[in-house]
Write an enzyme that holds these catalytic residues in place. Structure first.
Site, PDB file in Angstrom:
ATOM      1  N   THR A   1       0.807  -1.077  -0.103  1.00 14.31           N
ATOM      2  CA  THR A   1      -0.060  -0.050  -0.070  1.00 14.31           C
ATOM      3  C   THR A   1       0.790   1.247   0.115  1.00 14.31           C
ATOM      4  O   THR A   1       2.056   1.382   0.499  1.00 14.31           O
ATOM      5  CB  THR A   1      -0.961  -0.218   1.132  1.00 14.31           C
ATOM      6  OG1 THR A   1      -1.503   1.454   1.456  1.00 14.31           O
ATOM      7  CG2 THR A   1      -0.142  -0.437   2.219  1.00 14.31           C
ATOM      8  N   ASP A   2       0.452   2.292  -0.512  1.00 11.54           N
ATOM      9  CA  ASP A   2       0.905   3.599  -0.238  1.00 11.54           C
ATOM     10  C   ASP A   2       1.162   4.218   1.228  1.00 11.54           C
ATOM     11  O   ASP A   2       1.769   5.150   1.354  1.00 11.54           O
ATOM     12  CB  ASP A   2       0.337   4.662  -1.333  1.00 11.54           C
ATOM     13  CG  ASP A   2      -1.115   4.698  -0.983  1.00 11.54           C
ATOM     14  OD1 ASP A   2      -1.676   4.154   0.093  1.00 11.54           O
ATOM     15  OD2 ASP A   2      -1.918   5.626  -1.581  1.00 11.54           O
ATOM     16  N   GLU A   3       0.453   3.654   1.842  1.00 10.02           N
ATOM     17  CA  GLU A   3       0.414   3.993   3.200  1.00 10.02           C
ATOM     18  C   GLU A   3       1.649   3.764   3.980  1.00 10.02           C
ATOM     19  O   GLU A   3       1.920   4.401   4.802  1.00 10.02           O
ATOM     20  CB  GLU A   3      -0.991   3.475   4.132  1.00 10.02           C
ATOM     21  CG  GLU A   3      -2.036   3.677   3.734  1.00 10.02           C
ATOM     22  CD  GLU A   3      -3.300   3.633   4.616  1.00 10.02           C
ATOM     23  OE1 GLU A   3      -3.012   3.589   5.806  1.00 10.02           O
ATOM     24  OE2 GLU A   3      -4.301   3.733   4.262  1.00 10.02           O
TER      25      GLU A   3
ATOM     26  N   TYR B   1      -1.503  -0.359  11.263  1.00 11.08           N
ATOM     27  CA  TYR B   1      -1.667  -1.131   9.981  1.00 11.08           C
ATOM     28  C   TYR B   1      -0.575  -0.820   8.991  1.00 11.08           C
ATOM     29  O   TYR B   1       0.008  -1.636   8.606  1.00 11.08           O
ATOM     30  CB  TYR B   1      -2.948  -0.496   9.418  1.00 11.08           C
ATOM     31  CG  TYR B   1      -3.163  -0.925   7.740  1.00 11.08           C
ATOM     32  CD1 TYR B   1      -3.265  -2.168   7.436  1.00 11.08           C
ATOM     33  CD2 TYR B   1      -2.909   0.061   6.586  1.00 11.08           C
ATOM     34  CE1 TYR B   1      -3.123  -2.675   6.004  1.00 11.08           C
ATOM     35  CE2 TYR B   1      -3.019  -0.205   5.435  1.00 11.08           C
ATOM     36  CZ  TYR B   1      -3.206  -1.509   5.018  1.00 11.08           C
ATOM     37  OH  TYR B   1      -3.069  -1.834   3.716  1.00 11.08           O
TER      38      TYR B   1
ATOM     39  N   LYS C   1       2.388  -3.328   7.292  1.00 11.45           N
ATOM     40  CA  LYS C   1       2.484  -3.389   6.099  1.00 11.45           C
ATOM     41  C   LYS C   1       4.032  -2.905   5.764  1.00 11.45           C
ATOM     42  O   LYS C   1       4.756  -3.663   4.832  1.00 11.45           O
ATOM     43  CB  LYS C   1       1.572  -2.492   5.270  1.00 11.45           C
ATOM     44  CG  LYS C   1      -0.028  -3.104   5.273  1.00 11.45           C
ATOM     45  CD  LYS C   1      -0.074  -4.493   4.851  1.00 11.45           C
ATOM     46  CE  LYS C   1       0.281  -4.411   3.268  1.00 11.45           C
ATOM     47  NZ  LYS C   1      -0.250  -5.794   2.669  1.00 11.45           N
TER      48      LYS C   1
HETATM   49  P1  NAD Z   1      -9.749  -7.070   2.866  1.00  9.36           P
HETATM   50  O1  NAD Z   1      -9.656  -6.955   4.379  1.00  9.36           O
HETATM   51  O2  NAD Z   1     -10.906  -6.763   2.134  1.00  9.36           O
HETATM   52  O3  NAD Z   1      -9.362  -8.729   2.631  1.00  9.36           O
HETATM   53  C1  NAD Z   1      -8.502  -9.327   3.490  1.00  9.36           C
HETATM   54  C2  NAD Z   1      -8.465 -10.917   3.303  1.00  9.36           C
HETATM   55  O4  NAD Z   1      -7.511 -11.522   3.699  1.00  9.36           O
HETATM   56  C3  NAD Z   1      -9.742 -11.622   3.885  1.00  9.36           C
HETATM   57  O5  NAD Z   1     -10.298 -12.422   2.931  1.00  9.36           O
HETATM   58  C4  NAD Z   1      -9.375 -12.276   5.111  1.00  9.36           C
HETATM   59  O6  NAD Z   1     -10.019 -13.192   5.378  1.00  9.36           O
HETATM   60  C5  NAD Z   1      -7.749 -12.630   4.697  1.00  9.36           C
HETATM   61  N1  NAD Z   1      -7.017 -12.786   5.826  1.00  9.36           N
HETATM   62  C6  NAD Z   1      -6.550 -11.851   6.804  1.00  9.36           C
HETATM   63  N2  NAD Z   1      -5.681 -12.539   7.328  1.00  9.36           N
HETATM   64  C7  NAD Z   1      -5.367 -13.629   7.172  1.00  9.36           C
HETATM   65  C8  NAD Z   1      -4.650 -14.614   7.569  1.00  9.36           C
HETATM   66  N3  NAD Z   1      -3.791 -14.687   8.709  1.00  9.36           N
HETATM   67  N4  NAD Z   1      -4.762 -15.801   6.915  1.00  9.36           N
HETATM   68  C9  NAD Z   1      -5.226 -16.054   5.719  1.00  9.36           C
HETATM   69  N5  NAD Z   1      -6.226 -15.058   5.204  1.00  9.36           N
HETATM   70  C10 NAD Z   1      -6.422 -13.875   5.964  1.00  9.36           C
HETATM   71  O7  NAD Z   1      -8.334  -6.406   2.181  1.00  9.36           O
HETATM   72  P2  NAD Z   1      -8.357  -5.955   0.723  1.00  9.36           P
HETATM   73  O8  NAD Z   1      -8.841  -4.390   1.002  1.00  9.36           O
HETATM   74  O9  NAD Z   1      -8.722  -6.764   0.021  1.00  9.36           O
HETATM   75  O10 NAD Z   1      -6.841  -5.560   0.685  1.00  9.36           O
HETATM   76  C11 NAD Z   1      -5.859  -6.750   0.201  1.00  9.36           C
HETATM   77  C12 NAD Z   1      -4.505  -6.464   0.394  1.00  9.36           C
HETATM   78  O11 NAD Z   1      -4.035  -5.134  -0.450  1.00  9.36           O
HETATM   79  C13 NAD Z   1      -3.895  -6.211   1.602  1.00  9.36           C
HETATM   80  O12 NAD Z   1      -2.698  -6.587   1.500  1.00  9.36           O
HETATM   81  C14 NAD Z   1      -4.065  -4.538   1.735  1.00  9.36           C
HETATM   82  O13 NAD Z   1      -3.003  -4.092   2.558  1.00  9.36           O
HETATM   83  C15 NAD Z   1      -3.478  -4.078   0.184  1.00  9.36           C
HETATM   84  N6  NAD Z   1      -4.094  -3.046  -0.210  1.00  9.36           N
HETATM   85  C16 NAD Z   1      -5.481  -2.467  -0.293  1.00  9.36           C
HETATM   86  C17 NAD Z   1      -5.774  -1.363  -0.637  1.00  9.36           C
HETATM   87  C18 NAD Z   1      -7.264  -0.916  -0.603  1.00  9.36           C
HETATM   88  O14 NAD Z   1      -7.738   0.174  -1.091  1.00  9.36           O
HETATM   89  N7  NAD Z   1      -8.088  -1.703  -0.180  1.00  9.36           N
HETATM   90  C19 NAD Z   1      -4.962  -0.454  -1.308  1.00  9.36           C
HETATM   91  C20 NAD Z   1      -3.571  -0.903  -1.342  1.00  9.36           C
HETATM   92  C21 NAD Z   1      -3.132  -2.313  -0.856  1.00  9.36           C
HETATM   93  O1  DAU Z   2      -4.243   4.026   0.491  1.00  7.14           O
HETATM   94  C1  DAU Z   2      -4.485   2.349   0.450  1.00  7.14           C
HETATM   95  C2  DAU Z   2      -5.183   2.097   1.694  1.00  7.14           C
HETATM   96  O2  DAU Z   2      -6.495   2.551   1.489  1.00  7.14           O
HETATM   97  C3  DAU Z   2      -5.265   0.667   2.021  1.00  7.14           C
HETATM   98  O3  DAU Z   2      -3.727   0.439   2.299  1.00  7.14           O
HETATM   99  C4  DAU Z   2      -6.334   0.370   3.073  1.00  7.14           C
HETATM  100  O4  DAU Z   2      -5.936  -1.181   3.386  1.00  7.14           O
HETATM  101  C5  DAU Z   2      -7.535   0.765   2.803  1.00  7.14           C
HETATM  102  O5  DAU Z   2      -8.370   0.360   3.595  1.00  7.14           O
HETATM  103  C6  DAU Z   2      -7.765   2.238   2.501  1.00  7.14           C
HETATM  104  O6  DAU Z   2      -7.016   3.013   3.673  1.00  7.14           O
HETATM  105  P1  DAU Z   2      -7.840   4.394   4.160  1.00  7.14           P
HETATM  106  O7  DAU Z   2      -7.464   4.436   5.645  1.00  7.14           O
HETATM  107  O8  DAU Z   2      -7.423   5.412   3.186  1.00  7.14           O
HETATM  108  O9  DAU Z   2      -9.269   3.949   3.481  1.00  7.14           O
HETATM  109  P2  DAU Z   2     -10.444   4.153   4.538  1.00  7.14           P
HETATM  110  O10 DAU Z   2     -11.652   3.549   3.623  1.00  7.14           O
HETATM  111  O11 DAU Z   2     -10.687   3.556   5.765  1.00  7.14           O
HETATM  112  O12 DAU Z   2     -10.759   5.684   4.746  1.00  7.14           O
HETATM  113  C7  DAU Z   2     -10.629   6.456   3.503  1.00  7.14           C
HETATM  114  C8  DAU Z   2     -10.775   7.846   3.871  1.00  7.14           C
HETATM  115  O13 DAU Z   2     -12.042   8.372   4.497  1.00  7.14           O
HETATM  116  C9  DAU Z   2      -9.867   8.192   5.263  1.00  7.14           C
HETATM  117  O14 DAU Z   2      -9.306   9.551   5.130  1.00  7.14           O
HETATM  118  C10 DAU Z   2     -10.787   8.274   6.497  1.00  7.14           C
HETATM  119  C11 DAU Z   2     -12.060   8.403   5.719  1.00  7.14           C
HETATM  120  N1  DAU Z   2     -13.389   7.948   6.337  1.00  7.14           N
HETATM  121  C12 DAU Z   2     -13.412   6.888   6.370  1.00  7.14           C
HETATM  122  C13 DAU Z   2     -14.832   6.194   6.960  1.00  7.14           C
HETATM  123  C14 DAU Z   2     -14.774   4.630   7.248  1.00  7.14           C
HETATM  124  C15 DAU Z   2     -14.536   8.992   6.687  1.00  7.14           C
HETATM  125  O15 DAU Z   2     -14.306  10.147   6.464  1.00  7.14           O
HETATM  126  N2  DAU Z   2     -15.687   8.297   7.199  1.00  7.14           N
HETATM  127  C16 DAU Z   2     -15.594   7.170   7.301  1.00  7.14           C
HETATM  128  O16 DAU Z   2     -16.935   6.430   7.841  1.00  7.14           O
END
Ligand code: NAD
Ligand code: DAU
Length: 332
Positions: free
Chosen positions: A121-123, A148, A152
């Site tokens: 992730t960019d985080e 988190y 990562k």
């Molecule tokens: P998510 O929370 O929707 O899904 C995570 C999945 O991993 C779930 O199905 C969960 O059951 C499984 N999991 C968690 N712990 C586990 C374990 N110990 N063993 C086996 N399975 C396990 O997450 P997501 O949003 O789909 O993110 C997927 C990946 O992408 C993560 O690595 C996250 O850091 C990365 N990522 C997410 C975003 C985003 O915007 N959501 C952006 C950039 C990177």
């Molecule tokens: O940038 C990549 C990341 O994006 C991933 O690594 C993470 O797994 C993914 O969850 C996401 O992280 P964020 O913290 O950016 O996403 P989130 O959807 O939790 O929140 C997006 C923005 O919205 C953040 O600035 C917080 C804000 N927010 C979130 C929620 C849930 C609100 O204002 N209200 C809300 O109810």
């Protein structure tokens, strides 16, 4: 056929990746390993259930991981605890799954010689000032803010160390915020959309000025496939659409697309340590691998995502009450 093990394939991005792979890449034989935590849902894979094998298990389970990786040519590692707010409340599962889980996979990959792609992730870079055009690059130093992003960042470092010291054939990608179908209702866009669908007031953290770079999940997964087929071993690639918007802008767009008044939301307590702005410079993957986001029109992508949630309440409904109860306990 290349034997691909997808960890976290029942989560948001992982399940979309499995759908995308089955649709566009018949050269892969797909096996999913997922622990089905609160964020995993096997029904997300129902449309492709005949084409993939599902293993219910934990990436920290070394004997299981060893057995599965012995039978894989390639591992695509999505599994993680992924929600910042949860990590602030209870970091323990993040340390376990994101660090120990990645370590467990790397040890098996080292032993059996499989290729490894790590989804990050960019985080990991921390944040950028709100007023500016600076961007993260592949060379930027890590500076994570939350439990988190710290876990990562640690997992990325493990991958780099295993690549350098043990010669593991690994690549890493760091993507910006994803949106699309099958995203858990705890995340910003699905939370607000399902709040409107339920008749609950949408919730904006703080002033809503924080900026995120929104990338459609299929564009992210297309980029991952390019890295799998053409990426250089040992390299890191940043992925991002270039479409940056403040949370307040997104909130207003959701409300407009759903026929609500522009101020039909409430401000709630801000997230502690809330990162201000993320922005990835994705020049490297664009110039070296030819990646381009297909979902150039965020408004259209968001409208399609809203339609998906409207039509699939059976999928998100069972999670909604428990998710909102967790938020209520946090005052958000
Ligand atoms: P998510 O929370 O929707 O899904 C995570 C999945 O991993 C779930 O199905 C969960 O059951 C499984 N999991 C968690 N712990 C586990 C374990 N110990 N063993 C086996 N399975 C396990 O997450 P997501 O949003 O789909 O993110 C997927 C990946 O992408 C993560 O690595 C996250 O850091 C990365 N990522 C997410 C975003 C985003 O915007 N959501 C952006 C950039 C990177
Ligand atoms: O940038 C990549 C990341 O994006 C991933 O690594 C993470 O797994 C993914 O969850 C996401 O992280 P964020 O913290 O950016 O996403 P989130 O959807 O939790 O929140 C997006 C923005 O919205 C953040 O600035 C917080 C804000 N927010 C979130 C929620 C849930 C609100 O204002 N209200 C809300 O109810």
């Amino acid at each position: 056929m290349t034997r691909m093990l997808v960890t976290g394939g029942a989560g948001f991005i992982g399940s979309n990746f499995v759908h995308y792979t089955v649709r566009h890449h018949p050269e892969y034989e797909v096996r999913v390993l997922d622990a089905l935590t609160y964020a995993g849902d096997q029904t997300s894979l129902a449309p492709v259930a005949d084409q993939v094998e599902f293993v219910h298990g934990d990436i920290c389970d070394a004997p299981l991981v060893d057995e599965l990786i012995a039978g894989a040519d390639l591992v695509v590692h999505f599994a993680a605890e992924s929600h910042v707010d949860n990590s602030l409340h209870n970091p323990e599962p993040f340390v376990r799954s994101n660090l120990i889980g990645t370590y467990t996979l790397l040890e098996a990959v080292r032993k059996h010689g499989a290729r490894f792609h790590h989804i990050s992730t960019d985080e990991v870079f921390g944040d950028l000032p709100l007023d500016g055009t600076e961007q993260f690059t592949e060379e930027r130093a890590y500076d994570p803010s939350s439990p988190y992003s710290a876990t990562k960042a640690g997992s990325d470092m493990l991958v780099r160390a295993w690549a350098r010291s043990y010669g593991v054939a690994a690549t890493v990608s760091n993507c910006a915020n994803n949106y699309g179908p099958f995203q858990h209702v705890e995340k910003f866009i699905p939370r607000q959309v399902t709040n409107v669908l339920r008749g609950t007031t949408p919730k904006l953290y703080g002033k809503g000025e924080n900026v995120r770079e929104w990338t459609h999940v299929d564009d992210h997964n297309a980029a991952v496939h390019l890295i799998l087929s053409q990426g250089k071993i040992g390299e890191t690639y940043l992925i991002g659409s270039g479409d940056e918007r403040s949370n307040k802008q997104i909130m207003r767009l959701i409300l407009e697309l759903m026929g609500q008044a522009p101020d039909a939301f409430e401000h709630v307590a801000d997230r502690p340590g809330h990162d201000l702005r993320y922005s990835n410079d994705s020049t490297k993957i664009r110039t070296q691998l030819g990646w381009r986001p297909r979902y150039g029109d965020f408004r259209a992508g968001l409208a399609a995502t809203i339609d998906w949630y409207r039509e699939n309440a059976w999928w998100w409904g069972p999670q909604k009450d428990a998710t909102e109860a967790r938020y209520q306990a946090l005052g958000r």
